[in-house]
Scaffold this motif. Structure first.
Motif, PDB file in Angstrom:
ATOM      1  N   GLY A  81       0.855  -1.168   0.000  1.00 64.16           N
ATOM      2  CA  GLY A  81       0.000   0.000   0.000  1.00 64.16           C
ATOM      3  C   GLY A  81       0.894   1.221   0.000  1.00 64.16           C
ATOM      4  N   TYR A  82       0.847   1.985  -1.080  1.00 61.58           N
ATOM      5  CA  TYR A  82       1.751   3.137  -1.222  1.00 61.58           C
ATOM      6  C   TYR A  82       0.946   4.425  -1.083  1.00 61.58           C
ATOM      7  CZ  TYR A  82       5.058   6.432  -3.368  1.00 61.58           C
ATOM      8  OH  TYR A  82       5.880   7.505  -3.621  1.00 61.58           O
ATOM      9  N   ILE A 147      -4.522   7.831   3.206  1.00 62.24           N
ATOM     10  CA  ILE A 147      -3.999   6.610   3.830  1.00 62.24           C
ATOM     11  C   ILE A 147      -5.004   5.478   3.692  1.00 62.24           C
ATOM     12  CG2 ILE A 147      -3.325   5.570   6.035  1.00 62.24           C
ATOM     13  CD1 ILE A 147      -2.191   8.286   6.844  1.00 62.24           C
ATOM     14  N   GLY A 150      -4.743   3.425   0.622  1.00 59.93           N
ATOM     15  CA  GLY A 150      -3.652   2.456   0.605  1.00 59.93           C
ATOM     16  C   GLY A 150      -3.903   1.215   1.434  1.00 59.93           C
ATOM     17  N   LEU A 151      -5.005   1.224   2.205  1.00 62.26           N
ATOM     18  CA  LEU A 151      -5.304   0.094   3.090  1.00 62.26           C
ATOM     19  C   LEU A 151      -6.375  -0.842   2.543  1.00 62.26           C
ATOM     20  CD1 LEU A 151      -5.468   1.995   6.513  1.00 62.26           C
ATOM     21  CD2 LEU A 151      -3.616   0.556   5.673  1.00 62.26           C
ATOM     22  N   LEU A 158       2.940  -1.236   4.178  1.00 60.08           N
ATOM     23  CA  LEU A 158       2.353   0.083   3.950  1.00 60.08           C
ATOM     24  C   LEU A 158       3.478   1.112   3.916  1.00 60.08           C
ATOM     25  CD1 LEU A 158      -0.232   1.813   3.700  1.00 60.08           C
ATOM     26  CD2 LEU A 158      -0.152   2.086   6.183  1.00 60.08           C
ATOM     27  N   ILE A 187       0.995  -5.254  10.154  1.00 56.42           N
ATOM     28  CA  ILE A 187       1.430  -4.680   8.884  1.00 56.42           C
ATOM     29  C   ILE A 187       2.825  -4.075   9.053  1.00 56.42           C
ATOM     30  CG2 ILE A 187       0.969  -2.846   7.196  1.00 56.42           C
ATOM     31  CD1 ILE A 187      -1.980  -3.222   7.680  1.00 56.42           C
ATOM     32  N   VAL A 189       5.437  -1.295   8.170  1.00 55.84           N
ATOM     33  CA  VAL A 189       5.272   0.107   7.764  1.00 55.84           C
ATOM     34  C   VAL A 189       6.634   0.716   7.460  1.00 55.84           C
ATOM     35  CG1 VAL A 189       4.424   2.391   8.417  1.00 55.84           C
ATOM     36  CG2 VAL A 189       3.188   0.352   9.191  1.00 55.84           C
TER      37      VAL A 189
END
Length: 313
Positions: A81-82, A147, A150-151, A158, A187, A189
């Protein structure tokens, strides 16, 4: 031990005669928040672009969940997720409609998309504003919605590129709380920021990049230890400061003691542990301490030591 969600090794990127990234490598585990810090032009964005697969690398490798990842690896990109600095939102749609649209781009079925949208809205704290048009959102709310995009596909990694830039303090805190929650759910990060206090709060490990190279890496505590700076304690007290200095400078933990404009300055090891002994020694010297200020070395000290620049430079 948590498995690695991302490993990069020997990343290299050149633009003509300019080497933007030179032999950069690090890893991020499940549930870990890794901070990539560096001044402007240090190579952060180029490194991130190679990791997520939107920029071809000249050399090196990127592994996502154990598999090789390249710009042509569509399946690998589904693991990431960018969230870039630029907002990718439609202002005339509601927050929920934006999320639904992007869920369709991910190819999520209607039932799954509905559940993921609701889940993302809860994580970013916008469930109560989901029906409002995005053009009515504050800057911070737009960042939080970005955000959320991206999720939607539940990524394993992420990537957040300066997610709090230009937002108000309330929204900034909400973003940080969301990141802490996501890391708690497993996740990995990758986080870049120009705010050192964010890195100190969020990051399990930090990499400091400058001039295209990773200059240092470790936990915040490990990095501070590399600099070798001591804690500084400042006293204001009744009586003769020189007498207090003589009473304190012989203690084992005191590395340096002196006075300045009637204020007592000390360099010590582990200020919280030695402070009671210092106050006791000052009292025995017949001095009443009026105020105490403790300053400990932090990531800002490390950053300045390694790069010679402030983080925002």
């Amino acid at each position: 031990m948590a498995a690695d969600v991302m490993v990069c090794k020997g990343l290299h990127k050149r633009y003509g005669d300019v080497v933007a990234v030179d032999d950069v490598g690090f890893r991020i585990a499940e549930g870990e928040t890794y901070g990539l810090l560096g001044p402007n032009g240090a190579g952060k964005t180029t490194t991130i672009s190679m990791i997520v697969g939107i920029l071809e690398r000249d050399a090196g490798e990127v592994l996502l969940c154990g598999r090789d990842h390249t710009v042509n690896d569509v399946a690998g990109k589904a693991l990431v997720g960018y969230v870039p600095q630029e907002l990718a939102l439609y202002p005339d749609l509601t927050g929920r409609e934006n999320l639904r649209f992007f869920a369709s781009l991910y190819g999520l079925a209607r039932g799954a998309a509905k559940a993921r949208v609701a889940e993302a809205l809860e994580v970013i704290g916008l469930a109560d504003r989901a029906k409002d048009l995005v053009k009515e959102y504050s800057g911070g709310m737009k960042r939080r919605l970005n955000i959320g995009l991206g999720l939607l596909h539940r990524p394993r990694l992420l990537v957040l590129d300066e997610p709090t830039a230009g937002v108000d303090p309330q929204s900034r805190n909400a973003i940080l709380e969301s990141v802490e929650r996501l890391a708690g759910e497993g996740i990995g990060v990758l986080y870049t920021t120009h705010y050192m206090e964010e890195a100190e709060r969020l990051c399990d490990r930090v990499g400091i990049i400058d001039l295209g190279r990773l200059q240092a890496e470790g936990t915040p505590h490990e990095l501070v230890g590399m600099v070798g700076e001591h804690d500084r304690i400042t006293f204001t007290a009744d009586g003769d400061p020189a007498e207090v200095v003589r009473a304190l400078e012989g203690l084992p933990a005191v590395r340096q003691a002196g006075t300045r404009d009637g204020v007592i300055d000390l360099l010590v090891d582990d200020a919280p542990a030695v402070l009671p002994r210092l106050l006791e020694a000052a009292s025995r010297a017949g001095t009443a301490v009026r105020s105490v200020e403790v300053r400990r070395p932090n990531l800002e000290s490390v950053f300045l030591h390694l790069t010679g620049k402030a983080l925002r430079d």
